[in-house]
Scaffold this motif. Structure first.
Motif, short mmCIF file in Angstrom:
data_model
loop_
_atom_site.label_atom_id
_atom_site.label_comp_id
_atom_site.label_asym_id
_atom_site.label_seq_id
_atom_site.Cartn_x
_atom_site.Cartn_y
_atom_site.Cartn_z
N ARG B 96 -0.48 1.49 -3.92
CA ARG B 96 0.63 2.93 -3.56
C ARG B 96 1.31 2.26 -3.11
O ARG B 96 2.41 2.97 -2.48
CB ARG B 96 -0.37 3.68 -2.78
CG ARG B 96 -1.39 4.48 -3.95
CD ARG B 96 -2.00 5.71 -3.20
NE ARG B 96 -2.71 6.37 -4.11
CZ ARG B 96 -2.40 7.86 -4.38
NH1 ARG B 96 -1.41 7.56 -4.78
NH2 ARG B 96 -3.62 7.50 -5.86
N ILE B 97 1.27 1.27 -2.30
CA ILE B 97 1.77 0.71 -1.35
C ILE B 97 3.56 -0.35 -2.28
O ILE B 97 3.61 -0.33 -3.10
CB ILE B 97 1.76 -1.04 -0.80
CG1 ILE B 97 0.69 -0.23 -0.20
CG2 ILE B 97 3.05 -0.94 0.51
CD1 ILE B 97 0.14 -1.90 0.33
N LEU B 98 4.65 0.93 -1.36
CA LEU B 98 5.90 0.73 -2.35
C LEU B 98 7.24 0.05 -1.71
O LEU B 98 6.75 -0.26 -0.08
CB LEU B 98 6.76 2.16 -2.62
CG LEU B 98 6.44 2.67 -3.17
CD1 LEU B 98 6.69 4.08 -3.44
CD2 LEU B 98 6.38 2.27 -4.83
N TYR B 102 6.54 2.19 1.95
CA TYR B 102 6.00 3.38 1.69
C TYR B 102 4.96 3.68 0.86
O TYR B 102 4.63 2.62 0.50
CB TYR B 102 7.54 3.83 1.27
CG TYR B 102 8.06 4.45 1.93
CD1 TYR B 102 8.57 6.06 2.45
CD2 TYR B 102 9.71 3.42 2.37
CE1 TYR B 102 9.80 5.84 3.82
CE2 TYR B 102 10.36 3.51 3.32
CZ TYR B 102 10.68 5.05 3.85
OH TYR B 102 11.87 5.31 4.65
N LEU B 103 4.61 5.24 0.74
CA LEU B 103 2.98 4.91 0.29
C LEU B 103 3.44 6.45 -0.94
O LEU B 103 4.27 6.73 -1.19
CB LEU B 103 2.03 5.51 0.81
CG LEU B 103 0.46 4.64 1.21
CD1 LEU B 103 -0.21 5.76 1.90
CD2 LEU B 103 1.12 3.74 0.56
N TYR B 104 3.04 6.03 -2.64
CA TYR B 104 3.73 6.44 -3.65
C TYR B 104 1.75 7.59 -3.52
O TYR B 104 0.75 7.59 -3.50
CB TYR B 104 3.20 6.01 -5.08
CG TYR B 104 3.25 6.93 -5.27
CD1 TYR B 104 4.60 6.92 -6.46
CD2 TYR B 104 2.29 6.82 -6.68
CE1 TYR B 104 4.83 7.89 -7.40
CE2 TYR B 104 2.53 7.84 -7.72
CZ TYR B 104 3.93 7.88 -8.37
OH TYR B 104 3.92 8.90 -9.67
#
Lengths: 275, 275
Positions: B96-98, B102-104
């Motif tokens: 999920r780490i963008l 940020y998180l997806y």
């Protein structure tokens, strides 16, 4: 725990309503209620009968070891007509007219009970098609898309007119708005749709269909398939419609700002049903 | 039409689930099933017992001529824990780490079944408060807000970061984002909230709480009252939190982009319950 029939009816009904379009093995309920399979089958026959009678949908059973029971949400024609008439009536309220001939519809889409009924309507309309995901475009289509998706038991993906950093990599396309002829952009997160998925498009409003045509382009960019299109309200006075195979619930025939009058008719929902 | 008990159980259960937080006169069911009031009361007692047993919520009856029966959605602590654990587990997935830390999370909010369960969780958490409307801000809060509102049987209003022509006149305020310290604008259609309404704020993410503080300002601009705040995920590492009375389901304690690791804990949901 061991339950009597009346207790099983309460829980079975609740469980099925909460798990639409899912094949549930009978053995699950045999364990859950510590009851014989034959009793569960009898319970399901009663539920099936009453769901059909009241137009809540169908209960289908699949025999065999890999079988089970599935609830497919539906709606009676009578209830569908009531919902559509209520929608038409609410849309015709002249206080909805905004400067420029726009319509205020935010309050209609703001009521979860109506939105949920509309969702059941579309879900039953597309129940026989293979659908893997519901697609909509931000913002007003979102509640409708979720309502439909919850009755189909599939996820929702939201196309945006801007791409956000929290979406990761996105696929974006340019499209021409059918009515204003302006070039616009829409984007969808790369991870959101798998190749080969069957996509149902749901939106609140369709004029010439440019936005929906844009979503169809996005679907082909993802090498996915269009499974259907449902719109809440379509505008009637369109010289050239870009999309032709869709289900609409209401049709806006006139917004007369000078005379403070809105004319709305039922959409094409019933037309495919031979009415 | 006249129905036997097992048939009444199916329909009564379905009807109550579809009409949460509504007082329904017993006479409605007496007519619907052509059955005696005493039979309906017995049916409701059985439903009440099983709803409580399975943690679906409460059935309350109000005696007298203006009385009736009301279904208040609830959730068992066990089910709440399961939902929160599932959420925490899904959030901890390092893919999920963008870029930028940020998180997806779009996919989590994309599943109607999970969203619906989260809605029931918040709705039962705020069930005893007087709530007239649920407020959220576009875009990711919308599905959650609808899920909560559908279990509370109240409308949703959506605050936007831009005002649209189809909203009519709007009230807008400037607010300072708590984490980035930038001045931003949010707007809400003038017609959407009545003076004196009790407003529940629902959002997907809270860092310092600037956005939620902005929504609280909007609520006071409308001379309405804040009834509660629910957030799906809160960030833990915040030097100065602008909002303190809220319910959260998950708490993001660390997003370590370098080590590709996310740490998530359950939020404060159970803390008010003495755990």
């Amino acid at each position: 725990m061991k339950l009597k029939r009346s207790g099983r009816m309460v829980d079975l009904t609740t469980y099925l309503l909460q798990h639409p379009h899912q094949l549930i093995p009978l053995s699950y309920f045999v364990e859950r209620y510590e009851s014989a399979k034959s009793s569960i089958s009898e319970d399901l026959a009663i539920i099936k009968e009453h769901f059909e009678q009241y137009g809540y949908g169908k209960i289908t059973t699949v025999p065999g070891a890999a079988g089970g029971v599935r609830y497919v949400p539906g709606i009676s024609d009578k209830e569908a007509e009531q919902i559509i008439n209520e929608l038409v009536q609410q849309l015709e309220d002249p206080s909805r007219i905004l400067p420029g001939g726009y319509l205020y519809v935010t309050d209609i889409i703001g009521h979860p009970h109506l939105v949920n009924q509309i969702g059941r309507l579309f879900a039953s309309s597309f129940a026989s098609r293979k659908i893997d995901v519901v697609m909509t475009i931000a913002t007003k289509g979102i509640p409708l898309a979720y309502a439909v998706a919850s009755h189909l038991n599939v996820p929702v993906v939201i196309v945006r007119s801007n791409s956000r950093v929290t979406e990761g990599s996105t696929v974006s396309i340019n499209y021409v708005s059918g009515s204003t002829k302006r070039i616009q952009t829409m984007a969808l997160a790369r991870r959101s749709i798998k190749q080969g998925s069957n996509v149902l498009i749901i939106d609140d409003f369709m004029k010439a269909g440019g936005t929906i045509k844009g979503m169809i382009s996005i679907i082909s960019e993802f090498q996915a398939n269009l499974a259907g299109i449902g719109v809440l309200v379509e505008a009637q006075e369109v010289s050239e419609r870009l999309v032709d195979d869709y289900v609409s619930l209401a049709r806006l025939s006139e917004v007369n700002e000078r005379e403070n009058r809105i004319e709305v008719r039922p959409g094409n929902y019933f037309q495919g049903k031979g009415e």
